[in-house]
Every structure is written in structure tokens, then in C-alpha cells.
Scaffold this active site. Sequence first.
Site, mmCIF file in Angstrom:
data_model
loop_
_atom_site.group_PDB
_atom_site.id
_atom_site.type_symbol
_atom_site.label_atom_id
_atom_site.label_comp_id
_atom_site.label_asym_id
_atom_site.label_seq_id
_atom_site.Cartn_x
_atom_site.Cartn_y
_atom_site.Cartn_z
ATOM 1 N N SER A 40 41.238 39.170 40.359
ATOM 2 C CA SER A 40 41.219 38.142 39.315
ATOM 3 C C SER A 40 39.940 38.297 38.515
ATOM 4 O O SER A 40 38.937 38.822 39.005
ATOM 5 C CB SER A 40 41.279 36.739 39.932
ATOM 6 N N LYS A 41 39.982 37.832 37.276
ATOM 7 C CA LYS A 41 38.820 38.004 36.403
ATOM 8 C C LYS A 41 37.626 37.159 36.828
ATOM 9 O O LYS A 41 36.523 37.364 36.338
ATOM 10 C CB LYS A 41 39.194 37.686 34.956
ATOM 11 N N ARG A 42 37.831 36.234 37.756
ATOM 12 C CA ARG A 42 36.696 35.458 38.273
ATOM 13 C C ARG A 42 35.794 36.331 39.145
ATOM 14 O O ARG A 42 34.622 36.033 39.315
ATOM 15 C CB ARG A 42 37.202 34.252 39.070
ATOM 16 N N LYS A 43 36.356 37.394 39.737
ATOM 17 C CA LYS A 43 35.586 38.231 40.654
ATOM 18 C C LYS A 43 35.467 39.676 40.186
ATOM 19 O O LYS A 43 34.672 40.434 40.728
ATOM 20 C CB LYS A 43 36.246 38.206 42.043
ATOM 21 N N ASN A 44 36.247 40.076 39.219
ATOM 22 C CA ASN A 44 36.279 41.468 38.782
ATOM 23 C C ASN A 44 36.826 41.492 37.360
ATOM 24 O O ASN A 44 37.795 40.780 37.073
ATOM 25 C CB ASN A 44 37.223 42.270 39.684
#
Length: 473
Positions: free
Chosen positions: A250-254
Site C-alpha cells: 500500500s502507498k502508506r508503506k511503499n
Amino acid sequence: MSVVTRIAPSPTGDPHVGTAYIGLFNFTLARQAGGTFILRIEDTDRGRYVPGSETRIFQMMQWLGLTPDESPLQGGPNGPYRQSERFELYGDYARQLVASGHAYPAFETPEELSALREAAQAAGHVIHVPSRDLDPAEALRRMDAGEAAVIRLKVPRDGETVVNDRLRDPIHFQNIEIDDKVLLKADGFPTYHLANVVDDRLMGVTHVIRAEEWITSTPIHILLYRAFGWPEPVWAHMPLLRNADKSKISKRKNPTSVEWYQQQGFLPEAMLNFLATMGWTHPDGLEIFDLAEFGRVFRLEDVTLGGPVFDQAKLRWYNGKYLREVLTEDDVAHRLHAFLAAQKSELPLDEYFRAVTRLMTPRLEVFSDFLDKTGYFWTEDYAVNEKAQAAIDGARELLPELASRLKNLPTFDAGSIKALFHTYAEEKGLKLGKVMPPVRAAVAGTLESPDLPDLLATLGRERVVGRITKAVS
């Protein structure tokens, strides 16, 4: 049987690495078999539609070189390839299911459904929709008279539905535990389930290769194929890309947008090579291979389900390997220059640029690192960091003499410069570690740079002597 695969993204935001990942495997399977690879846009969820997203999907596929045989851009015999342009089809097929007894119009209001759902959850079973029991002819009459209704799949209440996945053991779903999913909404728009199955059938899709998150939807799709009397495609649900903590990427982590990687200066070949290793390993143990080699040896049955980790550090490693070992020096220079031009850089593609590129390529992983690591090549106003200044301060007696010798060196090339440093060190009884770092610090402002003789030869005599003189004055 001619193999037909497809990728069917929704235009709801940034072009996702997951789309590229699934697209790669669909593209490869079709190419192996001399079949057809289709790009379809699933844009019936108008509430999540993002203007411009569709174009960005096309651009991503083009950048990666995963060119479809049929798409909204290319056209083809099975178009249109946007679901919003196939709107009338879905209502006709939904009514066909009602007429055959495999679906039914449902008139319950949202409030009624909410109450039914709460009661079903309390009782521990799936929701029973009262409209399921209406006479089909009467239900159609009410819907045709303008009464608001959805059309739901009439799931059998006995037996089981088995998903035969090429990557897994058979997966058994008890029909009694499957909801009567909505196929056609009250506004006439289809849900994913109906549109997906109808489009796959009409476009001749033989192999459905998609992410494993769709496994729980597959029994619904199998029931639809059976209701229409159509043969099932081959099912293969790929393992999801994961973060380092094994959570879904997910864009929250990557960063998950392919555009982000493109803007950082990653190479499409490296991205494809990296994605190919997500759940699959080359049978000969190769880590670096191109799309053609992947297509030569890939077998769908060899995909493993261990939850591949989308490791950005490993992707950078792949990219660096391509820069150093796969691309030619000329190709690196041209691609780097094009990348910098897109970033509004005005550096000319001349011999000096090529020399700097050649010198720096072993120290690069992505193109976005280039300007940060090479500032001292383009300006005399470069920063001198603390360690470099300390090296300069500790060699104020050596530097003027070295500048003089470099100024008078008959031939200013890397070999002559290297010999000069060795001779000077021997004369003074010093180790090279005392002689070369201060020069590096003076001409580059850092103790981290390419091989010093090559660096000085590239900068040129006048710059080198002027910078050393400036550093000690």
C-alpha cells in the site's frame, strides 16, 4: 485452443505496480502461446472514477513495453473496450438470467436490507432476500413499471462451488454460505461480477490471471458461467505483492504508483525483471533476464504462493545492475540525458556529459541520484562538507605543491595523474591515503567520488588546479 488473456484495471487513481505485475504475467502467457492480450477499462464505478487515470494506465503499459493486442487505443474485433461503452449489454444479460430463473429483481430498500443483514448475522447465516421468492414474471412486471429494483444472482442453496485454480488445490465453497450478489444496480449499472464475466466471455478470454484477493469472488463468477451455460476459463490467482511486514502493499508503506518509479529514473526493463521474480524463479537461477527470456522459460505452474515482498532496495539493485551490466554506455548516456531533460535540466549531451556519465554509472542505482552526486562537475559553487574541509585543513602544506605538479604535468590523463601521486608519496615518505583524499576534498567538496585520477582527468587541468588553489587560499 487460442489463448486469450486480459488485464482489466479501473481508472480510479495512480497506475499501480500491482496492475503492472498482473499485466506482465498475462502479457507473457499470451505471447508464449501466440495468443491475444487484451487491455480493458472497467469504469462502471463512476463514484471512484478519476479523470486522466485511463490515459495514465495506457502510458504505464507503453513505458513497460506490455503492448496489448486489443484495447481502447488499438481497437479490435471485441470492442468497445471500456465498460461504460458496453452499458446496454449488461442489462440484457441480467434479464436473460432472470428469465432463466438464475437471477431475480429485488425491491428491498437500503433500510430493509440493513435490518435483514443484522438479523442474518445474529442467526449466523447469509441474508435471505424476500424478493427471491417472488414470481419472476410478476417481479419483471413491477420493475418494468418503474419500481426501483436491483437484479441479484439466485445462488443455489445446496451443494458447493469448487474453484479449480492452476496454482492451488481445489477450493471448496458451500453455496449456502454465498450471498445473492447484486448483478445490476437500480441505476442500470452492472456490478463488477456481471460486467467482468460477460466481458470476459464476449471477448473470448480463456485464462483469467488476477490477484488472489479475487478468489472469494470466483465462486460467484463460476455460478454466472454456469447460469449462462458458458464454459469456465482457466483460473490462476497470483500471490499479492507484500510490504516487508507481509501486509498487502500500500502507498502508506511503499510507493505503489508506477509513475513514481518512472520519475525516480528506474528503467522499465529493471522493473519488469523485478516483477517477474515476484512469486517466480528462473529455472536456471538467473537473476538478470529480459522479457524475451522470461517468455521463453516461464510456466504458470511454477508460480509460488509465498507472498512476494516488494522490496524497493532490491528493485534499486536490479536497476543498478542494468545500468552497469546490461545497457551500453551510449544507451545509458542517452536515457539519462532524456530523463534529466524531463526534469528541466539543460545539460548538453556532449562528450563531457558522456565522460561524467561513464565515470558515475558504477556509483548509480537510479537516474534521480545523478545530479545529487555530480554537482561539482557542473559548477564551481559546490558545497564542501565537514569531512572534506577537515581533510583540506590537514593538508595545507601538501596541496599547493600538488597543484603545482599537476599544473606542470606533461600529459593530463588518468594514468599520468596516478603515477604523479605515487611518485609524490614515495618522495615524501607518505601513504597514498594521506595524499589523495585532500585533493579529492578540494576538487569535489566530498571524500566520496569516483576514482581520483579519472575524476581529475575528466574535470581537466585548469579546473583542478584552480580548485586546489582556491581551497587553500
